[in-house]
Motif scaffolding. Sequence first.
Motif, short mmCIF file in Angstrom:
data_model
loop_
_atom_site.label_atom_id
_atom_site.label_comp_id
_atom_site.label_asym_id
_atom_site.label_seq_id
_atom_site.Cartn_x
_atom_site.Cartn_y
_atom_site.Cartn_z
N ASN A 242 0.82 -1.21 0.00
CA ASN A 242 0.00 0.00 0.00
C ASN A 242 0.85 1.26 0.00
OD1 ASN A 242 -2.91 -0.62 0.00
ND2 ASN A 242 -2.47 -1.79 1.87
N LEU A 243 2.00 1.20 0.65
CA LEU A 243 2.90 2.35 0.66
C LEU A 243 3.41 2.64 -0.75
CD1 LEU A 243 4.02 4.25 2.84
CD2 LEU A 243 6.02 2.76 3.01
N TRP A 244 3.81 1.60 -1.49
CA TRP A 244 4.25 1.78 -2.87
C TRP A 244 3.10 2.28 -3.75
CZ3 TRP A 244 8.96 1.95 -4.99
CH2 TRP A 244 10.03 1.40 -4.29
N LEU A 245 1.89 1.83 -3.48
CA LEU A 245 0.75 2.22 -4.31
C LEU A 245 0.21 3.61 -3.98
CD1 LEU A 245 -1.29 -1.12 -4.36
CD2 LEU A 245 -0.09 -0.08 -6.28
N GLY A 246 0.63 4.17 -2.85
CA GLY A 246 0.10 5.46 -2.45
C GLY A 246 -1.19 5.38 -1.67
N ASN A 247 -1.54 4.18 -1.20
CA ASN A 247 -2.72 4.00 -0.34
C ASN A 247 -2.29 4.19 1.11
OD1 ASN A 247 -4.05 3.22 -2.72
ND2 ASN A 247 -3.62 1.06 -2.36
N TYR A 248 -2.06 5.42 1.49
CA TYR A 248 -1.34 5.69 2.73
C TYR A 248 -2.15 5.37 3.99
CZ TYR A 248 1.74 7.97 -0.57
OH TYR A 248 2.56 8.20 -1.64
N ARG A 249 -3.44 5.65 3.97
CA ARG A 249 -4.25 5.29 5.14
C ARG A 249 -4.31 3.77 5.31
NH1 ARG A 249 -9.15 9.22 6.88
NH2 ARG A 249 -8.10 11.23 6.60
N ASP A 250 -4.47 3.07 4.19
CA ASP A 250 -4.50 1.60 4.27
C ASP A 250 -3.16 1.05 4.75
OD1 ASP A 250 -7.09 1.58 3.35
OD2 ASP A 250 -6.55 1.18 1.26
N ALA A 251 -2.07 1.65 4.27
CA ALA A 251 -0.75 1.21 4.71
C ALA A 251 -0.58 1.39 6.21
CB ALA A 251 0.34 1.99 3.96
N ALA A 252 -0.98 2.55 6.71
CA ALA A 252 -0.85 2.83 8.14
C ALA A 252 -1.64 1.82 8.96
CB ALA A 252 -1.32 4.25 8.45
N VAL A 253 -2.84 1.48 8.53
CA VAL A 253 -3.67 0.52 9.26
C VAL A 253 -3.00 -0.85 9.27
CG1 VAL A 253 -5.86 -0.72 9.26
CG2 VAL A 253 -5.83 1.75 8.90
N CYS A 254 -2.42 -1.25 8.15
CA CYS A 254 -1.74 -2.55 8.09
C CYS A 254 -0.57 -2.62 9.07
CB CYS A 254 -1.25 -2.83 6.67
SG CYS A 254 -2.56 -3.19 5.48
N TYR A 255 0.25 -1.58 9.08
CA TYR A 255 1.39 -1.58 10.02
C TYR A 255 0.90 -1.60 11.46
CZ TYR A 255 4.26 -0.29 5.97
OH TYR A 255 4.90 -0.26 4.76
N TYR A 256 -0.16 -0.83 11.73
CA TYR A 256 -0.69 -0.83 13.09
C TYR A 256 -1.22 -2.20 13.48
CZ TYR A 256 -3.81 -0.28 16.99
OH TYR A 256 -4.44 -0.47 18.19
N LYS A 257 -1.90 -2.87 12.55
CA LYS A 257 -2.43 -4.20 12.87
C LYS A 257 -1.30 -5.17 13.19
CE LYS A 257 -6.85 -4.03 10.42
NZ LYS A 257 -7.65 -4.57 9.29
N TYR A 258 -0.17 -5.04 12.50
CA TYR A 258 0.94 -5.91 12.86
C TYR A 258 1.43 -5.59 14.27
CZ TYR A 258 5.49 -7.99 13.34
OH TYR A 258 6.55 -8.71 13.83
N LEU A 259 1.67 -4.32 14.56
CA LEU A 259 2.20 -3.94 15.87
C LEU A 259 1.26 -4.34 17.00
CD1 LEU A 259 3.52 -0.36 14.97
CD2 LEU A 259 4.91 -2.38 15.44
N SER A 260 -0.04 -4.23 16.77
CA SER A 260 -1.00 -4.48 17.84
C SER A 260 -1.38 -5.95 17.99
CB SER A 260 -2.27 -3.65 17.61
OG SER A 260 -2.87 -3.99 16.37
N THR A 261 -0.93 -6.80 17.06
CA THR A 261 -1.26 -8.23 17.16
C THR A 261 -0.02 -9.12 17.14
OG1 THR A 261 -1.51 -8.45 14.74
CG2 THR A 261 -3.48 -7.87 16.02
N ARG A 262 1.15 -8.56 16.99
CA ARG A 262 2.36 -9.36 16.86
C ARG A 262 2.52 -10.32 18.03
NH1 ARG A 262 7.74 -10.30 19.33
NH2 ARG A 262 9.19 -10.64 17.60
N ASN A 263 2.22 -9.86 19.21
CA ASN A 263 2.37 -10.69 20.40
C ASN A 263 1.03 -11.24 20.90
OD1 ASN A 263 5.20 -10.38 20.61
ND2 ASN A 263 4.92 -8.35 21.50
N GLY A 264 0.01 -11.18 20.06
CA GLY A 264 -1.31 -11.65 20.46
C GLY A 264 -2.27 -10.49 20.61
N VAL A 265 -3.53 -10.82 20.70
CA VAL A 265 -4.56 -9.79 20.85
C VAL A 265 -4.41 -9.10 22.20
CG1 VAL A 265 -7.05 -9.35 20.86
CG2 VAL A 265 -6.09 -11.11 19.36
N ASN A 266 -4.68 -7.79 22.20
CA ASN A 266 -4.60 -6.97 23.42
C ASN A 266 -3.21 -6.99 24.04
OD1 ASN A 266 -7.39 -6.31 23.32
ND2 ASN A 266 -7.89 -8.30 24.25
#
Length: 600
Positions: A242-266
């Motif tokens: 999404n970053l390469w495509l210029g879908n910046y809001r979608d890219a940000a959400v994807c990175y956040y989802k990784y950070l917030s679930t990498r070690n499990g939910v919550n």
Amino acid sequence: MKTMFSIKDKIKACGKRSLRLAALLPLGLFSFPFFTSCSDFINQDSDRVIIADKDHLNSAEDTLYSVVGIVNKLQAISDRTILLGEMRGDLSDINANTSADLRDVALFNVNDTTNAYNSPADYYAVVNNCNYFIAKADTALKNNRNEYIFLKEYAAVKAFRAWTYMQLAQVYGKVPFVTDPILSTVDADKDYPKYDMQQICEYFLKDLQGLETIEKPGYGSIRGVASRFFYFPIYILEGDMNLWLGNYRDAAVCYYKYLSTRNGVNTGYPTGTSGVEWSRTSTHWDMMSDGFASFFREGSNYTANSELVTLIPGDSIPSEGNYSQLRNLFNSRSDNNYSASIVPSQSLINLSAAQTYCHYTSTRNVIYAPSGLDNYRSGDLRLSSAFATRKMDNLVHNKTIDYVINSKHSDQNVQVYRRSMVYMHLAEALNRAGFPRFAFEILKNGLNDEGIQANVIPYYKNDSAWIAQFSFPSNMYVRRSGAYPALTSENTMGIHSRGCGWSEYNERYVMPDDSTLTGDARLQYQIEHVEDLIMDEDALEFAFEGQRYYDLMRVALRRGNPAYLADKIYGRRGADKVGEMRSLIGKDLYQTANWYLPLP
């Protein structure tokens, strides 16, 4: 005795049944305007070509064998993942020890098939193995516990394929796009379309959808390397696409989802508070603590706080065939006659020295470190952590040599993703999505909900609902307090602080703004200047890690300004040697067509 990692050992342990692993060799980039046929380039006897000895993969043994076989093929491109992204940028330079092939890469003189670093066949070996697995794996098969046998591997293999195609597009521009396994010359004789980065990203965003939360395969520790580091998290891949495509809001959400679930939910995945810094009890600039270099020795243990996200494991001895040469290129070792081939560029040295180190003493006083300190200790300290030289007497050759140590490339494994890369790409996406203050918070203070409420929301009230989905609970993301000694609960700081001290107290490191402007003009000013800070931070944090050239490429394309990339690379040796670099580099970098390697 071999003590390190060898993938071949794991394959042999899985039994005699095998697939012969192989590559698809495409025709040259300009052979056909839209399609590429692979006829005459398939070698049926090559150990790189898949020749199936069974129609379906339908046992647990097949899952392990197939995935480890693909990782084996990734080993062949691991060095190029770093070198093609590093040597063509502005942060590293060649010297008298550099080989002709690597010199040609650095000077954009790769014009033929004889260069060791120009072999797309190795990338297609990965792709073809992935295509075979995806086509042949029985994803409906369950074990006696009613668990899908192939599902974890299926998601992992699809991620391997997506990442490899993105690498191909970064290196070659447009590449033959093949999603079915090539098993014969009939398959090879077909015409295949050529896809660029945009087409590849659009395809794989659809291809990976729904696989993001599938657990990764668990093979334990293999020769001292935690196998959980072998995989490419799908949320990160989707963020990058999404970053390469210029879908910046979608890219940000994807990175956040990784950070917030990498070690499990919550759970959280904070930046940590490790870096390289002057001792808080000293004001004489003679005592330093370094927690930065330790990031590059990870791999044996996968923990909730690991900086490392993904690596490509390397063989431990040269005779294994996929032995990474990075340690011999970046360091002085007996294997290279103590002659390192890659050194920091003058551009990186200048950028590092230009930073202002903010020292926060144990008595809570703010002091700014002086300039003019030796051994790369002025300004940002990450360069001094990563790269060091010292004089050493070489008794074999009876002379004194410059002994080079690069802590980022010290073992057989090749790191691909780190935690800070996710945060920095999140900052890049948020900035271009129209939230430069949100992005700057990642650089200066580190993210938690308290900081977002104070420093972000007031400036973007119309978007407060969208911003609210980015939750970094303050009880899980605890920012530094300045207490001495530090509180054990502290786990969050700005990325700039990893090398520049206490950025949260640094009055010289502030949000770029121009109050004479209003409305969109002011916002665009902030976005462009925060993006400049992000690119500088990327350089300071990720030098020698193979990210730089592609970062420059992405920003230059985004701005519609090839000079953004060209001028930085021509300035590799400093402003006074721009003319020298332009004469040495064999291509006009103001032309985007010259940014890519030619397909042999």
